[in-house]
Design an enzyme around this catalytic site. Structure first.
Site, PDB file in Angstrom:
ATOM      1  N   ALA A  90     -15.600 -30.026   0.812  1.00  0.00           N
ATOM      2  CA  ALA A  90     -15.715 -30.060   2.267  1.00  0.00           C
ATOM      3  C   ALA A  90     -15.250 -28.730   2.844  1.00  0.00           C
ATOM      4  O   ALA A  90     -14.333 -28.087   2.308  1.00  0.00           O
ATOM      5  CB  ALA A  90     -14.877 -31.201   2.841  1.00  0.00           C
TER       6      ALA A  90
ATOM      7  N   CYS B 233     -16.713 -36.862   6.549  1.00  0.00           N
ATOM      8  CA  CYS B 233     -17.493 -35.906   7.343  1.00  0.00           C
ATOM      9  C   CYS B 233     -18.519 -36.601   8.230  1.00  0.00           C
ATOM     10  O   CYS B 233     -19.518 -35.998   8.642  1.00  0.00           O
ATOM     11  CB  CYS B 233     -18.173 -34.874   6.437  1.00  0.00           C
ATOM     12  SG  CYS B 233     -16.994 -33.944   5.431  1.00  0.00           S
TER      13      CYS B 233
ATOM     14  N   ALA C 298     -11.939 -27.573   0.844  1.00  0.00           N
ATOM     15  CA  ALA C 298     -11.209 -28.517  -0.001  1.00  0.00           C
ATOM     16  C   ALA C 298     -12.140 -28.934  -1.136  1.00  0.00           C
ATOM     17  O   ALA C 298     -13.121 -29.647  -0.910  1.00  0.00           O
ATOM     18  CB  ALA C 298     -10.760 -29.729   0.801  1.00  0.00           C
TER      19      ALA C 298
ATOM     20  N   GLY D  49     -14.321 -26.805   6.675  1.00  0.00           N
ATOM     21  CA  GLY D  49     -14.129 -26.841   8.120  1.00  0.00           C
ATOM     22  C   GLY D  49     -13.255 -25.672   8.517  1.00  0.00           C
ATOM     23  O   GLY D  49     -12.181 -25.473   7.930  1.00  0.00           O
TER      24      GLY D  49
ATOM     25  N   VAL E 207     -14.219 -35.923  10.070  1.00  0.00           N
ATOM     26  CA  VAL E 207     -13.043 -36.470   9.402  1.00  0.00           C
ATOM     27  C   VAL E 207     -13.119 -36.179   7.909  1.00  0.00           C
ATOM     28  O   VAL E 207     -14.193 -36.235   7.306  1.00  0.00           O
ATOM     29  CB  VAL E 207     -12.916 -37.994   9.662  1.00  0.00           C
ATOM     30  CG1 VAL E 207     -14.124 -38.740   9.138  1.00  0.00           C
ATOM     31  CG2 VAL E 207     -11.641 -38.553   9.052  1.00  0.00           C
TER      32      VAL E 207
ATOM     33  N   TYR F 273     -10.538 -36.192   4.016  1.00  0.00           N
ATOM     34  CA  TYR F 273      -9.372 -36.749   3.329  1.00  0.00           C
ATOM     35  C   TYR F 273      -8.836 -35.716   2.343  1.00  0.00           C
ATOM     36  O   TYR F 273      -9.608 -35.068   1.633  1.00  0.00           O
ATOM     37  CB  TYR F 273      -9.778 -38.019   2.573  1.00  0.00           C
ATOM     38  CG  TYR F 273      -8.673 -38.664   1.763  1.00  0.00           C
ATOM     39  CD1 TYR F 273      -7.641 -39.360   2.378  1.00  0.00           C
ATOM     40  CD2 TYR F 273      -8.670 -38.577   0.368  1.00  0.00           C
ATOM     41  CE1 TYR F 273      -6.632 -39.957   1.636  1.00  0.00           C
ATOM     42  CE2 TYR F 273      -7.671 -39.173  -0.378  1.00  0.00           C
ATOM     43  CZ  TYR F 273      -6.651 -39.864   0.258  1.00  0.00           C
ATOM     44  OH  TYR F 273      -5.659 -40.452  -0.490  1.00  0.00           O
TER      45      TYR F 273
ATOM     46  N   GLY G 121     -13.095 -27.030  12.883  1.00  0.00           N
ATOM     47  CA  GLY G 121     -14.397 -27.608  13.144  1.00  0.00           C
ATOM     48  C   GLY G 121     -14.665 -28.779  12.203  1.00  0.00           C
ATOM     49  O   GLY G 121     -13.922 -29.028  11.260  1.00  0.00           O
TER      50      GLY G 121
END
Length: 221
Positions: free
Chosen positions: A145, A177, A161, A147, A80, A82, A77
């Protein structure tokens, strides 16, 4: 108390780690293994979640190639993000039915685990209403982050992350994100010095185990 098998993988490319997640998720679904987590660092990689838009990669293909950054369409989910060395990545492979059967509650648990790690370093980690992840400085900068994906059989993959000490210039290649009006930071920036990655990993596992009522056991390989 159920156990959490912990794999310390070091540096590993995204697709190899993803394939390992899928294999372990099948085994978790069939009951061959219990809850498991992968801890690792990725080489420079941009990943696209299921809500990512192509224009959120602002670098050109030539710029990405020059920096050795690969782009991967993921099935997690989110938008974007990195990855790079210096970022602690954690991929829990959990049977969600044993942790409340609520994806939102599970994600809040991942956030809380990072908030507790930050507190141990004297930092105030925060949630931002309507957004996923962990922030500092009143929500001005994202430090972690998140997901995830939930399989049809109720097993989680992907995860979080946490920026320990990555090269933050890599985030300039994207709209992190999909959020353009907030920054990205790291433990190294906020503390003035990066804590040891192994120490952060140990603290994260301790927090996760406390939140999800698990006992950590290191994998043999």
């Amino acid at each position: 108390m159920r156990t959490l098998t912990v794999y310390h993988l070091g540096h590993i490319d995204y697709t190899s780690a993803w394939e390992m997640q899928r294999r372990l998720a099948r085994q978790r679904s069939s009951g061959q293994i219990g809850d498991t987590i992968l801890l690792l660092e990725h080489p420079p990689t941009i990943t696209l979640g299921n809500k990512a838009r192509p224009e959120h990669i602002v670098a050109t293909p030539a710029e990405l190639a020059a920096r050795g950054v690969v782009v991967v369409q993921s099935d997690r989910g989110g938008e974007v993000t990195y990855h790079a060395p210096g970022q602690l990545v954690a991929y829990p492979i959990f049977k969600l039915s044993q942790h409340g059967s609520d994806v939102g509650r599970y994600v809040r648990g991942l956030e809380e685990s990072v908030i507790r790690v930050l507190a141990g370093y004297g930092l105030t980690g925060e949630r931002v209403n309507g957004l996923t992840g962990v922030w500092v400085r009143g929500g001005a900068a994202k430090i972690c982050a998140i997901g995830v994906k939930l399989s049809a059989s109720g097993v989680t993959t992907h995860g979080l992350a946490l920026n320990v000490d990555p090269d933050l210039s890599g985030f300039e290649l994207i709209v992190p994100c999909g959020i353009s009006d907030r920054g990205v930071t790291s433990l190294a920036v906020e503390l003035g010095k990066a804590p040891p990655m192994a120490e952060v990993a140990d603290r994260l596992i301790a927090s996760l185990c406390a939140i999800f009522d698990l006992r950590p056991v290191n994998a043999l390989s």
